[in-house]
Motif scaffolding. Structure first.
Motif, PDB file in Angstrom:
ATOM      1  N   LEU A 254       0.996  -1.103  -0.165  1.00  0.00           N
ATOM      2  CA  LEU A 254      -0.047   0.197   0.269  1.00  0.00           C
ATOM      3  C   LEU A 254       0.673   1.948   0.335  1.00  0.00           C
ATOM      4  O   LEU A 254       0.772   2.155  -1.146  1.00  0.00           O
ATOM      5  N   PHE A 255       2.184   1.111   0.848  1.00  0.00           N
ATOM      6  CA  PHE A 255       2.336   2.609   1.251  1.00  0.00           C
ATOM      7  C   PHE A 255       3.116   3.250   0.035  1.00  0.00           C
ATOM      8  O   PHE A 255       3.346   3.754  -0.518  1.00  0.00           O
ATOM      9  N   GLU A 256       4.174   2.049  -0.321  1.00  0.00           N
ATOM     10  CA  GLU A 256       5.274   2.022  -1.523  1.00  0.00           C
ATOM     11  C   GLU A 256       4.593   2.434  -2.895  1.00  0.00           C
ATOM     12  O   GLU A 256       5.238   3.400  -3.538  1.00  0.00           O
ATOM     13  N   PRO A 257       3.704   1.963  -3.468  1.00  0.00           N
ATOM     14  CA  PRO A 257       3.746   2.424  -3.966  1.00  0.00           C
ATOM     15  C   PRO A 257       2.485   4.338  -4.529  1.00  0.00           C
ATOM     16  O   PRO A 257       2.689   4.825  -5.584  1.00  0.00           O
ATOM     17  N   LEU A 258       2.105   3.909  -3.024  1.00  0.00           N
ATOM     18  CA  LEU A 258       2.009   5.853  -2.722  1.00  0.00           C
ATOM     19  C   LEU A 258       2.900   6.649  -2.583  1.00  0.00           C
ATOM     20  O   LEU A 258       2.500   7.486  -2.370  1.00  0.00           O
ATOM     21  N   GLY A 259       3.915   5.720  -2.260  1.00  0.00           N
ATOM     22  CA  GLY A 259       5.415   7.435  -1.969  1.00  0.00           C
ATOM     23  C   GLY A 259       4.927   7.666  -1.145  1.00  0.00           C
ATOM     24  O   GLY A 259       5.565   8.631  -0.025  1.00  0.00           O
ATOM     25  N   ILE A 260       4.630   6.855   0.445  1.00  0.00           N
ATOM     26  CA  ILE A 260       4.302   6.804   1.229  1.00  0.00           C
ATOM     27  C   ILE A 260       5.365   6.524   2.487  1.00  0.00           C
ATOM     28  O   ILE A 260       5.981   4.573   2.218  1.00  0.00           O
ATOM     29  N   THR A 261       6.124   6.842   3.003  1.00  0.00           N
ATOM     30  CA  THR A 261       7.022   5.911   4.315  1.00  0.00           C
ATOM     31  C   THR A 261       6.494   6.231   6.316  1.00  0.00           C
ATOM     32  O   THR A 261       6.294   7.501   6.305  1.00  0.00           O
ATOM     33  N   ALA A 262       6.229   5.771   6.437  1.00  0.00           N
ATOM     34  CA  ALA A 262       5.068   5.331   7.955  1.00  0.00           C
ATOM     35  C   ALA A 262       7.026   6.458   8.682  1.00  0.00           C
ATOM     36  O   ALA A 262       8.079   5.514   8.324  1.00  0.00           O
ATOM     37  N   GLU A 263       7.243   7.416   9.578  1.00  0.00           N
ATOM     38  CA  GLU A 263       8.108   7.328  10.407  1.00  0.00           C
ATOM     39  C   GLU A 263       8.088   7.307  11.085  1.00  0.00           C
ATOM     40  O   GLU A 263       9.569   6.314  12.194  1.00  0.00           O
ATOM     41  N   HIS A 264       6.805   6.710  12.095  1.00  0.00           N
ATOM     42  CA  HIS A 264       7.211   5.352  13.402  1.00  0.00           C
ATOM     43  C   HIS A 264       6.080   5.563  13.443  1.00  0.00           C
ATOM     44  O   HIS A 264       4.583   5.144  13.087  1.00  0.00           O
ATOM     45  N   TRP A 265       5.653   3.529  14.312  1.00  0.00           N
ATOM     46  CA  TRP A 265       4.485   2.779  14.189  1.00  0.00           C
ATOM     47  C   TRP A 265       4.777   2.209  15.731  1.00  0.00           C
ATOM     48  O   TRP A 265       5.773   1.263  15.739  1.00  0.00           O
ATOM     49  N   GLY A 266       3.589   1.822  16.056  1.00  0.00           N
ATOM     50  CA  GLY A 266       3.735   1.190  17.673  1.00  0.00           C
ATOM     51  C   GLY A 266       3.886   0.320  17.491  1.00  0.00           C
ATOM     52  O   GLY A 266       3.421  -0.438  16.571  1.00  0.00           O
ATOM     53  N   ARG A 267       4.576  -1.276  18.500  1.00  0.00           N
ATOM     54  CA  ARG A 267       4.109  -2.592  18.328  1.00  0.00           C
ATOM     55  C   ARG A 267       4.154  -2.694  19.948  1.00  0.00           C
ATOM     56  O   ARG A 267       4.476  -2.176  20.764  1.00  0.00           O
ATOM     57  N   ASP A 268       3.226  -4.114  19.933  1.00  0.00           N
ATOM     58  CA  ASP A 268       3.376  -3.941  21.505  1.00  0.00           C
ATOM     59  C   ASP A 268       4.466  -5.903  21.263  1.00  0.00           C
ATOM     60  O   ASP A 268       5.312  -5.573  21.621  1.00  0.00           O
ATOM     61  N   PRO A 269       3.981  -6.057  23.042  1.00  0.00           N
ATOM     62  CA  PRO A 269       5.357  -7.267  23.340  1.00  0.00           C
ATOM     63  C   PRO A 269       5.951  -7.982  22.602  1.00  0.00           C
ATOM     64  O   PRO A 269       6.911  -8.247  23.049  1.00  0.00           O
ATOM     65  N   GLN A 270       4.796  -8.406  21.855  1.00  0.00           N
ATOM     66  CA  GLN A 270       4.676  -9.710  21.245  1.00  0.00           C
ATOM     67  C   GLN A 270       4.980  -9.339  19.958  1.00  0.00           C
ATOM     68  O   GLN A 270       5.101 -10.587  19.320  1.00  0.00           O
ATOM     69  N   GLY A 271       5.509  -8.006  19.431  1.00  0.00           N
ATOM     70  CA  GLY A 271       5.878  -7.760  18.200  1.00  0.00           C
ATOM     71  C   GLY A 271       4.707  -7.618  17.349  1.00  0.00           C
ATOM     72  O   GLY A 271       5.007  -6.968  16.452  1.00  0.00           O
TER      73      GLY A 271
END
Length: 391
Positions: A252-269
């Motif tokens: 989704l993101f790469e074809p749109l020219g989008i890169t998330a700068e940060h993304w949360g994650r839980d203890p299990q990954g």
């Protein structure tokens, strides 16, 4: 994330502050060249590097900088060239900018960004937490996974993908489907802005969420829950064999020219499902345009048309103003159906198909004493739609 308990509450205007106009004029802004050429791409991030530390369900909302200048993805147009009165639009934007927590406003019409304003030192490359607006992104990802065959159907039981959490579950709980989770009808006990603090004290958030009491039959009762969408992220990761972050960027993101700068994650990954995703306002706008164009970008069907139709088909009348579908909200404004992504504190992506318009806003959420969430519906009703000269 942190959805207001009364969704139709009205927000008063606050003391005016100085706004920063990003480009000349009202602004004459760029349109995404990629909608025509498919040229925009973004480098894949190291998802482990941008991931959260898994200690808190909701983060402190810092601001990041997108190193990529996406100016070449856009071309300029005056509002008048796209059938909009610049004076009416400017008046509305000035009033909207009186909000002390507003960071950005973008208006796109006929694929042209006709207005782009930034406030409080923000700019096109500043990336902030879009909060629950990312639930709409999650809906797109799940629908892509279904189209690819990774997930059989939205009506598949969650237990089919996460059986380890259902070994001692009741037969009723085993009937919870992916669709129930996306439409906030899982039936699991949850109080938004409260239950999260209990979940984050555990070492396995998905287990804690699915371990909640079943208070209504799955599919029968609407109850907004960021726990539901976090479980959906876990399902997506198990079904695809990829992290939600990696899957999002690849499909989704790469074809749109989008890169998330940060993304949360839980203890299990498990990457945060429907919260703690950081994007720039222009990246939010690209996602809105993707849905405005029935899931197509640069001639490529990135998101199935069925996902766009489902986003507009309300499954719940939340109150006399708002409806809810699959990770999206719906609202009729001046007899025009709209649907939108809604993130805590004023992160909005409004799609207005009949007007060929996308509206994006972002606001400060790091300091709750400053945040005064805007009411985009009033701006759309009183200024944006009246500014149209070719309705």
């Amino acid at each position: 994330m942190r959805l207001r308990k009364q969704a139709s509450r009205r927000i008063a205007w606050v003391v005016p502050v100085l706004s920063l106009l990003a480009l000349a004029g009202c602004v004459e802004g760029p349109s995404p060249k990629s909608t025509a050429t498919g040229a925009a791409t973004a480098a894949a991030p190291d998802c482990d590097r941008i991931a959260g530390d898994g200690r808190t369900f909701y983060e402190s909302n810092p601001t990041y900088t997108d190193p990529r200048d996406d100016g070449e993805d856009w071309s300029s147009s005056a509002p008048e060239a796209q059938g909009m009165d610049a004076g009416t639009l400017r008046t509305g934007l000035t009033k909207l900018g009186n909000n002390t927590s507003l960071l950005s406003v973008l208006v796109i019409r006929h694929d042209r960004l006709v207005a782009e304003r930034y406030y409080h030192g923000r700019g096109a490359q500043r990336s902030d937490n879009v909060h629950s607006a990312s639930k709409s992104i999650l809906q797109a990802l799940v629908r892509i996974a279904v189209a690819k065959g990774d997930i059989g159907s939205l009506d598949d039981p969650v237990a089919d993908y996460l059986p380890e959490y259902f070994r001692k579950a009741s037969s009723a709980k085993k009937k919870i489907t992916v669709r129930h989770m996306l439409t906030m009808r899982s039936g699991l006990d949850w109080t938004e802005d409260s239950t999260e603090s209990q979940v984050e004290k555990t070492s396995d958030w998905v287990r804690a969420i699915l371990g909640r009491e079943l208070v209504s039959a799955p599919g029968t009762t609407y109850n907004y829950s960021s726990g539901n969408t976090h479980v959906v992220s876990a399902v997506l990761q198990k079904a695809t064999g990829m992290s939600t972050c990696r899957f999002a960027h690849q499909y989704l993101f790469e074809p749109l020219g989008i890169t998330a700068e940060h993304w949360g994650r839980d203890p299990q990954g498990v990457f945060s499902g429907g919260y703690n995703v950081y994007l720039t306002p222009r990246e939010m706008a690209k996602f809105g345009l993707l849905y405005l164009h029935d899931g197509k970008w640069g001639g490529r069907q990135l998101v199935p048309r069925g996902a766009v139709r489902a986003a507009q088909a309300r499954t719940t009348e939340v109150d006399d103003v708002f409806g809810y579908s699959e990770g999206w909200w719906t609202q009729t404004i001046s007899e025009r159906p709209t649907y939108f992504a809604w993130g805590y504190g004023g992160q909005f992506i409004y799609v207005i198909p009949s007007a060929d318009i996308v509206l994006v806003t972002s606001e400060i959420t790091r300091d709750n004493s400053i945040n005064k969430e805007i009411n985009p519906g009033e701006f759309i009703r009183d200024y944006l739609l009246p500014a149209m000269t070719d309705p």
